[in-house]
Scaffold this motif. Sequence first.
Motif, PDB file in Angstrom:
ATOM      1  N   ALA A 244       2.373   5.588  -2.929  1.00 26.96           N
ATOM      2  CA  ALA A 244       2.656   4.404  -3.739  1.00 26.96           C
ATOM      3  C   ALA A 244       4.064   3.930  -3.443  1.00 26.96           C
ATOM      4  O   ALA A 244       4.915   4.708  -2.986  1.00 26.96           O
ATOM      5  CB  ALA A 244       2.516   4.726  -5.233  1.00 26.96           C
TER       6      ALA A 244
ATOM      7  N   HIS B 221       7.260   1.425  -5.261  1.00 29.11           N
ATOM      8  CA  HIS B 221       7.735   0.686  -6.430  1.00 29.11           C
ATOM      9  C   HIS B 221       8.840  -0.255  -5.991  1.00 29.11           C
ATOM     10  O   HIS B 221       9.744   0.143  -5.263  1.00 29.11           O
ATOM     11  CB  HIS B 221       8.269   1.631  -7.510  1.00 29.11           C
TER      12      HIS B 221
ATOM     13  N   SER C  99       3.040  -2.159   1.576  1.00 31.16           N
ATOM     14  CA  SER C  99       2.021  -2.534   0.588  1.00 31.16           C
ATOM     15  C   SER C  99       0.624  -2.586   1.208  1.00 31.16           C
ATOM     16  O   SER C  99      -0.381  -2.452   0.506  1.00 31.16           O
ATOM     17  CB  SER C  99       2.363  -3.880  -0.048  1.00 31.16           C
TER      18      SER C  99
ATOM     19  N   ASP D 179      -1.676   3.293  -1.569  1.00 38.36           N
ATOM     20  CA  ASP D 179      -2.757   3.227  -2.551  1.00 38.36           C
ATOM     21  C   ASP D 179      -2.414   2.346  -3.744  1.00 38.36           C
ATOM     22  O   ASP D 179      -3.310   1.794  -4.375  1.00 38.36           O
ATOM     23  CB  ASP D 179      -3.082   4.641  -3.044  1.00 38.36           C
ATOM     24  N   ALA D 180      -1.120   2.239  -4.078  1.00 38.93           N
ATOM     25  CA  ALA D 180      -0.708   1.430  -5.231  1.00 38.93           C
ATOM     26  C   ALA D 180       0.657   0.819  -4.989  1.00 38.93           C
ATOM     27  O   ALA D 180       1.529   1.446  -4.390  1.00 38.93           O
ATOM     28  CB  ALA D 180      -0.696   2.279  -6.508  1.00 38.93           C
TER      29      ALA D 180
ATOM     30  N   MET E 229       3.635  -0.805  -7.264  1.00 35.57           N
ATOM     31  CA  MET E 229       4.122  -0.958  -8.631  1.00 35.57           C
ATOM     32  C   MET E 229       5.302  -1.929  -8.640  1.00 35.57           C
ATOM     33  O   MET E 229       6.221  -1.799  -7.821  1.00 35.57           O
ATOM     34  CB  MET E 229       4.532   0.405  -9.194  1.00 35.57           C
TER      35      MET E 229
ATOM     36  N   LYS F 289      -4.104  -4.002  -5.548  1.00 38.43           N
ATOM     37  CA  LYS F 289      -3.301  -2.777  -5.549  1.00 38.43           C
ATOM     38  C   LYS F 289      -2.111  -2.859  -6.507  1.00 38.43           C
ATOM     39  O   LYS F 289      -1.490  -1.838  -6.813  1.00 38.43           O
ATOM     40  CB  LYS F 289      -2.750  -2.492  -4.152  1.00 38.43           C
TER      41      LYS F 289
ATOM     42  N   VAL G  76       0.249  -3.090  -9.657  1.00 42.93           N
ATOM     43  CA  VAL G  76       0.285  -2.700 -11.064  1.00 42.93           C
ATOM     44  C   VAL G  76       1.657  -3.075 -11.614  1.00 42.93           C
ATOM     45  O   VAL G  76       2.686  -2.685 -11.050  1.00 42.93           O
ATOM     46  CB  VAL G  76       0.070  -1.180 -11.241  1.00 42.93           C
TER      47      VAL G  76
ATOM     48  N   THR H 184       4.359  -2.345 -13.778  1.00 41.12           N
ATOM     49  CA  THR H 184       4.798  -1.171 -14.537  1.00 41.12           C
ATOM     50  C   THR H 184       6.170  -1.352 -15.171  1.00 41.12           C
ATOM     51  O   THR H 184       6.559  -0.573 -16.045  1.00 41.12           O
ATOM     52  CB  THR H 184       4.899   0.055 -13.611  1.00 41.12           C
TER      53      THR H 184
ATOM     54  N   THR I 130       0.226   5.832 -13.623  1.00 36.02           N
ATOM     55  CA  THR I 130      -0.327   5.264 -12.393  1.00 36.02           C
ATOM     56  C   THR I 130      -0.342   6.301 -11.284  1.00 36.02           C
ATOM     57  O   THR I 130      -1.345   6.458 -10.560  1.00 36.02           O
ATOM     58  CB  THR I 130       0.506   4.044 -11.950  1.00 36.02           C
TER      59      THR I 130
ATOM     60  N   LEU J 168      -3.520   8.505  -9.195  1.00 39.59           N
ATOM     61  CA  LEU J 168      -3.663   8.626  -7.742  1.00 39.59           C
ATOM     62  C   LEU J 168      -3.812  10.092  -7.335  1.00 39.59           C
ATOM     63  O   LEU J 168      -4.665  10.440  -6.521  1.00 39.59           O
ATOM     64  CB  LEU J 168      -2.436   8.041  -7.036  1.00 39.59           C
TER      65      LEU J 168
END
Length: 376
Positions: free
Chosen positions: A123, A125, A139, A143-144, A146, A161, A163, A165, A367, A371
């Motif tokens: 992931a 952020h 990105s 998998d994610a 943030m 994908k 989120v 946060t 989050t 995962l």
Amino acid sequence: MKILFTCGGTAGHINPAVALARLFQQREEGCQVLFVGADGGMETRLVPKEGYEIRTVTITNFQRSLSPAAVGHNVKTVLNMNKSKKQANAILDDFQPDLVVGTGGYASYPVVNAAARRGIPTAVHESNAVPGLTTKTLSKVVDAVMVGFEESRSYYDCPEKVVVTGTPVRGDFFQYTRREARSRLGLSDERPMVLSYWGSLGAQVMNGMMTEFIRMECDAGEPFHHLHGAGRDFSRLTKELGGKGVSLSAHPAVEVREYIYDMPVAMAAADLVICRSGASTISELAAIAKPSILVPSPNVTADHQTKNAKVLAGAGGAVLLPESECTPQRLYGTAADLLGDKARRSAMSRALTEMAVPDAAEKIYETLMRLEKREK
């Protein structure tokens, strides 16, 4: 559980990773943490001070110029990319993480990319409102993704994908009420307070403006309390004030410090903050709902501070004043107007409260745990 954080370049990338590392170790018994940064980066100094091990990769940025120096730099960066790929894989082989999280900075790319290729849950952020090149590229493989603000979602090619946060903010920013903080600073009357400070990039220009700003407020009879952090320009600023006939000892409501070490107290006490708009700063302002005048630094990559400031200003929580349009008179006038208008400041605070994600660390933790558990 083993979790690897990779970050660097600025405090806005490093601080969220440290906050998350602490949370994971509090929640997950026996959790092992490793940081990865860039050779010689700020992170190699800050992370060990927080008690965490850090390893490094050899990585540099790309420069958006066709000058001979920039071309040479970019050739070196390409060569470093191959070296950093090997270093990243060696670190992954050794640590065997269950989860890899990048929070920005060039070092994030080789490590997160290598982990994603291995099928390790990954992931990123992004603290800035608009993604940098590293986050934008990663990105596509993680998998994610943030992000700190809802407005950031549209900048990514894979919205499924993304989120929202928020960005973790140190807990001590929530420790004091305005009254408690003012008492700690020794403010004995109800005049409003302005807090001002600048980062290292372009601080000399803005501190030059603050010299005239302070002269004007002293001439006006100190209508508000003012705490200013001058940084490396402290001696020069105080000398210039003396040249303007301003002795700070005769103006107790105005305090100039070299550094503001108790920033959470100063922020809590302030009714208005005047500052740049880096990732950490806008996250703190939004989290504690503090009205501000933002003067973005023009000396940063892709003008990302202006994009950060536009998010807060667009929501009604800040006034955006570009450095190219900023004068001491305009800055002082804008501050005086806001400090004299309690209703407007209250509206700005409400706007920030509506856009902020106060439990950002918790949302990121949830989050990432989804995962990690999905992989199992």
